[in-house]
Design a protein around this motif. Structure first.
Motif, PDB file in Angstrom:
ATOM      1  N   THR A   9     -12.511  53.086  34.572  1.00  0.00           N
ATOM      2  CA  THR A   9     -12.580  54.493  34.148  1.00  0.00           C
ATOM      3  C   THR A   9     -11.467  54.822  33.167  1.00  0.00           C
ATOM      4  O   THR A   9     -11.143  55.977  32.952  1.00  0.00           O
ATOM      5  CB  THR A   9     -12.450  55.440  35.366  1.00  0.00           C
ATOM      6  OG1 THR A   9     -11.176  55.201  35.982  1.00  0.00           O
ATOM      7  CG2 THR A   9     -13.543  55.210  36.364  1.00  0.00           C
ATOM      8  N   GLU A 114      -3.326  61.067  39.627  1.00  0.00           N
ATOM      9  CA  GLU A 114      -4.457  60.340  39.031  1.00  0.00           C
ATOM     10  C   GLU A 114      -3.982  59.429  37.903  1.00  0.00           C
ATOM     11  O   GLU A 114      -4.381  58.269  37.806  1.00  0.00           O
ATOM     12  CB  GLU A 114      -5.483  61.348  38.500  1.00  0.00           C
ATOM     13  CG  GLU A 114      -6.710  60.695  37.891  1.00  0.00           C
ATOM     14  CD  GLU A 114      -7.675  61.716  37.327  1.00  0.00           C
ATOM     15  OE1 GLU A 114      -8.052  61.563  36.150  1.00  0.00           O
ATOM     16  OE2 GLU A 114      -8.052  62.661  38.053  1.00  0.00           O
ATOM     17  N   HIS A 241      -6.937  53.722  40.273  1.00  0.00           N
ATOM     18  CA  HIS A 241      -7.775  54.911  40.078  1.00  0.00           C
ATOM     19  C   HIS A 241      -9.252  54.526  40.019  1.00  0.00           C
ATOM     20  O   HIS A 241     -10.114  55.294  40.474  1.00  0.00           O
ATOM     21  CB  HIS A 241      -7.379  55.650  38.801  1.00  0.00           C
ATOM     22  CG  HIS A 241      -8.228  56.854  38.528  1.00  0.00           C
ATOM     23  ND1 HIS A 241      -8.203  57.968  39.329  1.00  0.00           N
ATOM     24  CD2 HIS A 241      -9.163  57.094  37.575  1.00  0.00           C
ATOM     25  CE1 HIS A 241      -9.064  58.855  38.871  1.00  0.00           C
ATOM     26  NE2 HIS A 241      -9.664  58.341  37.803  1.00  0.00           N
ATOM     27  N   ASP A 242      -9.560  53.345  39.458  1.00  0.00           N
ATOM     28  CA  ASP A 242     -10.949  52.870  39.458  1.00  0.00           C
ATOM     29  C   ASP A 242     -11.467  52.751  40.893  1.00  0.00           C
ATOM     30  O   ASP A 242     -12.596  53.143  41.194  1.00  0.00           O
ATOM     31  CB  ASP A 242     -11.042  51.494  38.770  1.00  0.00           C
ATOM     32  CG  ASP A 242     -10.661  51.542  37.307  1.00  0.00           C
ATOM     33  OD1 ASP A 242     -10.768  52.624  36.707  1.00  0.00           O
ATOM     34  OD2 ASP A 242     -10.242  50.500  36.765  1.00  0.00           O
ATOM     35  N   SER A 245     -11.995  56.267  42.408  1.00  0.00           N
ATOM     36  CA  SER A 245     -13.206  56.929  41.893  1.00  0.00           C
ATOM     37  C   SER A 245     -14.459  56.299  42.485  1.00  0.00           C
ATOM     38  O   SER A 245     -15.396  57.012  42.851  1.00  0.00           O
ATOM     39  CB  SER A 245     -13.260  56.819  40.366  1.00  0.00           C
ATOM     40  OG  SER A 245     -12.138  57.418  39.790  1.00  0.00           O
ATOM     41  N   ARG A 249     -16.866  58.711  44.986  1.00  0.00           N
ATOM     42  CA  ARG A 249     -18.148  59.183  44.465  1.00  0.00           C
ATOM     43  C   ARG A 249     -19.189  59.219  45.573  1.00  0.00           C
ATOM     44  O   ARG A 249     -19.460  58.210  46.207  1.00  0.00           O
ATOM     45  CB  ARG A 249     -18.613  58.261  43.342  1.00  0.00           C
ATOM     46  CG  ARG A 249     -19.663  58.895  42.444  1.00  0.00           C
ATOM     47  CD  ARG A 249     -20.002  57.983  41.289  1.00  0.00           C
ATOM     48  NE  ARG A 249     -18.861  57.814  40.403  1.00  0.00           N
ATOM     49  CZ  ARG A 249     -18.304  56.635  40.163  1.00  0.00           C
ATOM     50  NH1 ARG A 249     -18.749  55.546  40.743  1.00  0.00           N
ATOM     51  NH2 ARG A 249     -17.277  56.549  39.342  1.00  0.00           N
ATOM     52  N   LYS A 268     -14.971  67.570  37.866  1.00  0.00           N
ATOM     53  CA  LYS A 268     -13.616  67.153  38.247  1.00  0.00           C
ATOM     54  C   LYS A 268     -13.408  67.449  39.720  1.00  0.00           C
ATOM     55  O   LYS A 268     -13.482  68.596  40.140  1.00  0.00           O
ATOM     56  CB  LYS A 268     -12.609  67.932  37.402  1.00  0.00           C
ATOM     57  CG  LYS A 268     -11.216  67.371  37.423  1.00  0.00           C
ATOM     58  CD  LYS A 268     -11.073  66.212  36.477  1.00  0.00           C
ATOM     59  CE  LYS A 268      -9.638  65.738  36.427  1.00  0.00           C
ATOM     60  NZ  LYS A 268      -9.503  64.464  35.775  1.00  0.00           N
ATOM     61  N   ILE A 271      -9.326  63.631  44.704  1.00  0.00           N
ATOM     62  CA  ILE A 271      -9.468  62.504  45.629  1.00  0.00           C
ATOM     63  C   ILE A 271      -8.447  62.728  46.749  1.00  0.00           C
ATOM     64  O   ILE A 271      -7.274  62.981  46.477  1.00  0.00           O
ATOM     65  CB  ILE A 271      -9.218  61.172  44.889  1.00  0.00           C
ATOM     66  CG1 ILE A 271     -10.303  60.963  43.823  1.00  0.00           C
ATOM     67  CG2 ILE A 271      -9.199  60.010  45.853  1.00  0.00           C
ATOM     68  CD1 ILE A 271      -9.949  59.978  42.753  1.00  0.00           C
TER      69      ILE A 271
END
Length: 455
Positions: A9, A114, A241-242, A245, A249, A268, A271
């Motif tokens: 990402t 993030e 962060h990948d 995410s 999700r 947005k 997390i």
């Protein structure tokens, strides 16, 4: 917790203003030898940055922070970009601006966290059983749809794979045929299929199909050696962060209400700290098993004086974390107020955070250096300049700012082309300067004509 098949990402950064920067321009001993890799002057700052690169590569600078301090237009951002070029594409480099933290949707500290996680890489090495080779055949086996539809359903796919050692024909599940279509695999491509999961990865086009064109969109790779069925070490580079995410999700259903809910959901979302701690546990377990390796990257925060006291307090705590990247800050402020307080401090940064920083000073450019920088930029942009025009731009830059004369290059080039000239002349530069004002000129006009403006 999903670690495999995580798509990156990383934000795509197009920094045209510093596209001529290729590195720090240091010799093997770490010293500056004139102009190099697109950088001019700033010898002390470049040598100090070279030491920082060595510290990062040897993994001895995690949790520390660096501050570039100097007047506007003295190459602070250029030095940070040069550090990222020296580190190479495998070390995460996450640039941001201080004002990015202010959002009506997400907390300031969440935006910082993030970006912290974006700047920490994870290199996962796994030995997997794969089928690998150049595709020689893709033949789907079809039959009439058992539910009475007009079309035909794919029941299996015959796939031919070839290596330097031999050829093999495989009969595969229809779901793998869908993966082959998603990857846009065709005959002549080099691929591998994971035996355990059925994941398909297109490596490139076989070099047997290479043509004599000088420029092509395809990446050609040699035909794999060994057997078609083998064990292969697969290396995947992702950031923390990948992983955040991918696991945050929501995996919604396929019904209409689920789809509408996903569309209506704000883009947005925060997390949770609980999810991050769970991911950290999995990452630590992978590291203990020798499967994964942590790669501390660089978080670059430009215009750091735009952060407020809440963000600075968060930075203090985050720098002490075991999972922390190298933080590089940049500012052009002198003594100024810390946002969110009435306290004056050097660079608008609290004294307790300043104590943690290694500070590198950047100095204004001399006339000869400005001329050299304009020359490098003109070559990068494909612009031809007469020597007199280059000297005049350099002089104008010494009286105004380097950024101003850099922005005059393209307008002057358009004026030269309009007048039927292949090179920019001094006349073109003067005409462009007459059309576009510099900040100080504009301020002077405002003072002289104050009665004509609403104030």
């Amino acid at each position: 917790m999903k670690i495999e098949e995580v798509k990156s990402t990383n934000k795509g950064q197009r920094i045209a203003f510093h596209s001529h920067i290729k590195g720090l321009g240091l010799n093997a001993e770490g010293y500056v030898e004139g102009t190099g890799s697109g950088l001019v002057g700033q010898e002390r700052a470049r040598e100090a940055s070279g030491l920082v690169v060595d510290l990062i590569k040897s993994k001895k600078m995690a949790g520390r922070a660096l501050l570039f301090a100097g007047p506007p237009g003295t190459g602070k951002t250029a030095l940070a970009m040069a550090i990222s070029q020296e580190l190479g594409p495998k070390v995460p480099f996450c640039p941001m601006v201080g004002s990015e933290v202010y959002s009506s949707e997400v907390k300031k500290t969440e935006v910082l966290m993030e970006n912290f996680r974006r700047a920490i890489g994870l290199r996962i090495k796994e030995t997997k059983e794969v089928w690998e080779g150049e595709v020689t055949e893709i033949t789907p086996q079809e039959q009439e749809d058992q539910y009475g539809g007009s079309g035909k359903a794919v029941t299996s796919v015959i796939l031919g794979l070839k290596t330097a050692k031999g050829t093999k024909q495989l009969r595969l599940d229809p779901s793998i045929y869908e993966s082959l279509q998603k990857e846009k695999v065709s005959v002549g491509d080099v691929i591998y299929i994971e035996a355990s999961s059925g994941n398909v990865k297109r490596v490139g086009r076989s070099d047997a199909f290479a043509t004599e064109y000088d420029l092509e969109a395809e990446e050609y790779v040699p035909i794999p050696k060994g057997d078609v069925h083998k064990k292969k070490e697969i290396v995947q580079d992702v950031t923390l962060h990948d992983l955040d995410s991918a696991n945050a999700r929501p995996q919604g259903g396929r019904d209409f209400m689920s789809l509408m809910g996903q569309i209506a959901k704000p883009k947005k979302t925060e997390i949770t700290e609980k999810l991050r701690s769970e991911i950290n546990k999995v990452v630590n377990r992978y590291m203990d098993q020798g499967i994964a390796e942590l790669v501390p990257g660089v978080l670059f925060i430009d215009e750091v004086h735009m952060l407020d006291i809440e963000c600075f307090t968060f930075l203090n705590r985050a720098l002490e974390s075991t999972l922390s990247p190298i933080v590089i800050l940049a500012t052009n402020r002198g003594y100024t107020t810390i946002k969110g307080t009435e306290i004056q401090s050097p660079h608008g940064i609290p004294p307790d955070l300043l104590d943690r920083l290694l500070i590198i000073r950047t100095l204004p450019y001399a006339l000869s250096e400005i001329v050299e920088i304009i020359g490098i930029r003109a070559v990068t942009e494909g612009i031809s300049l007469q020597q007199e025009a280059l000297a005049h731009l350099g002089f104008t830059g010494s009286q105004t700012t380097l950024r101003y004369v850099m922005q005059l290059l393209q307008p002057a080039n358009i004026l030269a082309i309009s007048n039927g000239r292949a090179e920019i002349t001094r006349q073109d530069v003067e005409e462009a300067a007459g059309l576009f004002f510099e900040g100080k000129q504009s301020s002077r006009i405002l003072l002289e004509q104050a009665d004509q403006y609403i104030s």
